[in-house]
Design a protein around this motif. Structure first.
Motif, PDB file in Angstrom:
ATOM      1  N   LEU A 106      12.951  -2.387  -4.161  1.00 51.85           N
ATOM      2  CA  LEU A 106      11.928  -2.185  -3.031  1.00 51.85           C
ATOM      3  C   LEU A 106      12.947  -1.380  -2.045  1.00 51.85           C
ATOM      4  O   LEU A 106      12.373  -0.513  -1.416  1.00 51.85           O
ATOM      5  CB  LEU A 106      12.382  -3.707  -2.885  1.00 51.85           C
ATOM      6  CG  LEU A 106      11.200  -4.793  -3.635  1.00 51.85           C
ATOM      7  CD1 LEU A 106      10.461  -6.396  -3.173  1.00 51.85           C
ATOM      8  CD2 LEU A 106      10.320  -3.912  -3.364  1.00 51.85           C
ATOM      9  N   SER A 110      11.076   1.637   0.347  1.00 51.41           N
ATOM     10  CA  SER A 110      11.942   1.927   1.394  1.00 51.41           C
ATOM     11  C   SER A 110      12.660   2.912   2.293  1.00 51.41           C
ATOM     12  O   SER A 110      12.381   3.976   2.762  1.00 51.41           O
ATOM     13  CB  SER A 110      11.834   0.458   1.772  1.00 51.41           C
ATOM     14  OG  SER A 110      11.320  -0.722   1.519  1.00 51.41           O
ATOM     15  N   PRO A 114       7.930   5.908   2.934  1.00 51.85           N
ATOM     16  CA  PRO A 114       7.363   5.240   3.917  1.00 51.85           C
ATOM     17  C   PRO A 114       5.909   4.295   3.936  1.00 51.85           C
ATOM     18  O   PRO A 114       5.160   3.377   3.625  1.00 51.85           O
ATOM     19  CB  PRO A 114       6.761   5.629   5.450  1.00 51.85           C
ATOM     20  CG  PRO A 114       8.205   6.447   5.136  1.00 51.85           C
ATOM     21  CD  PRO A 114       8.497   7.128   4.097  1.00 51.85           C
ATOM     22  N   SER A 117       6.525   1.691   0.825  1.00 55.58           N
ATOM     23  CA  SER A 117       7.068   0.771   1.471  1.00 55.58           C
ATOM     24  C   SER A 117       6.315  -0.160   2.240  1.00 55.58           C
ATOM     25  O   SER A 117       5.870  -1.047   2.074  1.00 55.58           O
ATOM     26  CB  SER A 117       8.201   0.799   2.955  1.00 55.58           C
ATOM     27  OG  SER A 117       8.302  -0.336   3.478  1.00 55.58           O
ATOM     28  N   LYS A 118       4.915   1.027   2.837  1.00 57.58           N
ATOM     29  CA  LYS A 118       3.851  -0.154   3.817  1.00 57.58           C
ATOM     30  C   LYS A 118       3.248  -1.173   1.917  1.00 57.58           C
ATOM     31  O   LYS A 118       2.259  -1.957   2.082  1.00 57.58           O
ATOM     32  CB  LYS A 118       2.712   0.772   3.882  1.00 57.58           C
ATOM     33  CG  LYS A 118       1.504   0.417   5.105  1.00 57.58           C
ATOM     34  CD  LYS A 118       0.777   1.526   5.333  1.00 57.58           C
ATOM     35  CE  LYS A 118      -0.766   0.739   5.386  1.00 57.58           C
ATOM     36  NZ  LYS A 118      -0.640  -0.879   4.762  1.00 57.58           N
ATOM     37  N   SER A 121       5.046  -3.916   1.593  1.00 60.25           N
ATOM     38  CA  SER A 121       4.763  -4.727   2.632  1.00 60.25           C
ATOM     39  C   SER A 121       3.471  -5.632   2.406  1.00 60.25           C
ATOM     40  O   SER A 121       3.391  -6.958   2.235  1.00 60.25           O
ATOM     41  CB  SER A 121       4.902  -4.275   3.017  1.00 60.25           C
ATOM     42  OG  SER A 121       4.556  -5.234   4.848  1.00 60.25           O
TER      43      SER A 121
END
Length: 182
Positions: A106, A110, A114, A117-118, A121
């Motif tokens: 993770l 990240s 990005p 990362s989204k 999330s």
């Protein structure tokens, strides 16, 4: 049945995870992975043409394992109320006992991407949605989630990490909280 390509891909990802866990991100090189996995660099490049894609693949792989374990713990809990909250506690406990492997992938994703990362999330939000609909007070579920996040980041970032015995005590208290809310 897994194909040979799938088996080799898993070998590469398991090796990459091991290198990062035993050392750090700087030790993760394509040469190191190929050598430790016992495959040619060309074989590695077939699956992961560069380090960035290897790290993204690692993040995806670890996240899939997390989701599989989360689902398994939840489905095996015979008490309906709070079962997904307990599943999150159990998957976190398992992960912490195995060097917080989830965070390796993770954090790598990240840092590099990005968009990934989204994605991470968004996928974590689906886990949190199950906690909201778990039959316990949503505030209690949130407190449990934040406590688990704190355990992860404390250990992963080496910011005053707790002794193993204290981690186990925290986990047991969180499990009690998930049961007493039902």
């Amino acid at each position: 049945m897994e194909s040979r390509a799938d088996i080799k891909r898993r070998l590469i990802l398991d090796t990459a995870k091991k290198i990062v866990m035993e050392n750090d991100y700087n030790a993760l090189t394509l040469d190191a992975v190929a050598k430790q996995a016992g495959i040619s660099k060309g074989g590695l490049l077939y699956h992961f043409p560069n380090k960035e894609l290897l790290m993204k693949g690692l993040a995806e792989y670890v996240l899939e394992e997390y989701e599989k374990n989360f689902k398994k713990y939840g489905e095996n809990d015979s008490t309906k109320t709070g079962k997904w909250t307990r599943a999150l506690i159990e998957v976190t406990k398992f992960d912490l006992e195995h060097n917080a492997e989830l965070n390796v992938g993770l954090f790598a994703a990240s840092i590099l991407d990005p968009e990934m990362s989204k994605n991470i999330s968004d996928r974590y939000k689906s886990t949190l949605k199950k906690l909201e609909d778990d039959g316990i007070n949503p505030l209690t579920a949130t407190i449990i989630r934040l406590a688990l996040d704190g355990l992860y980041y404390s250990q992963t970032l080496n910011v005053a990490p707790l002794e193993k015995e204290r981690v186990n005590e925290v986990i047991q208290q969180l499990l009690k909280m998930s049961k007493s809310e039902g």
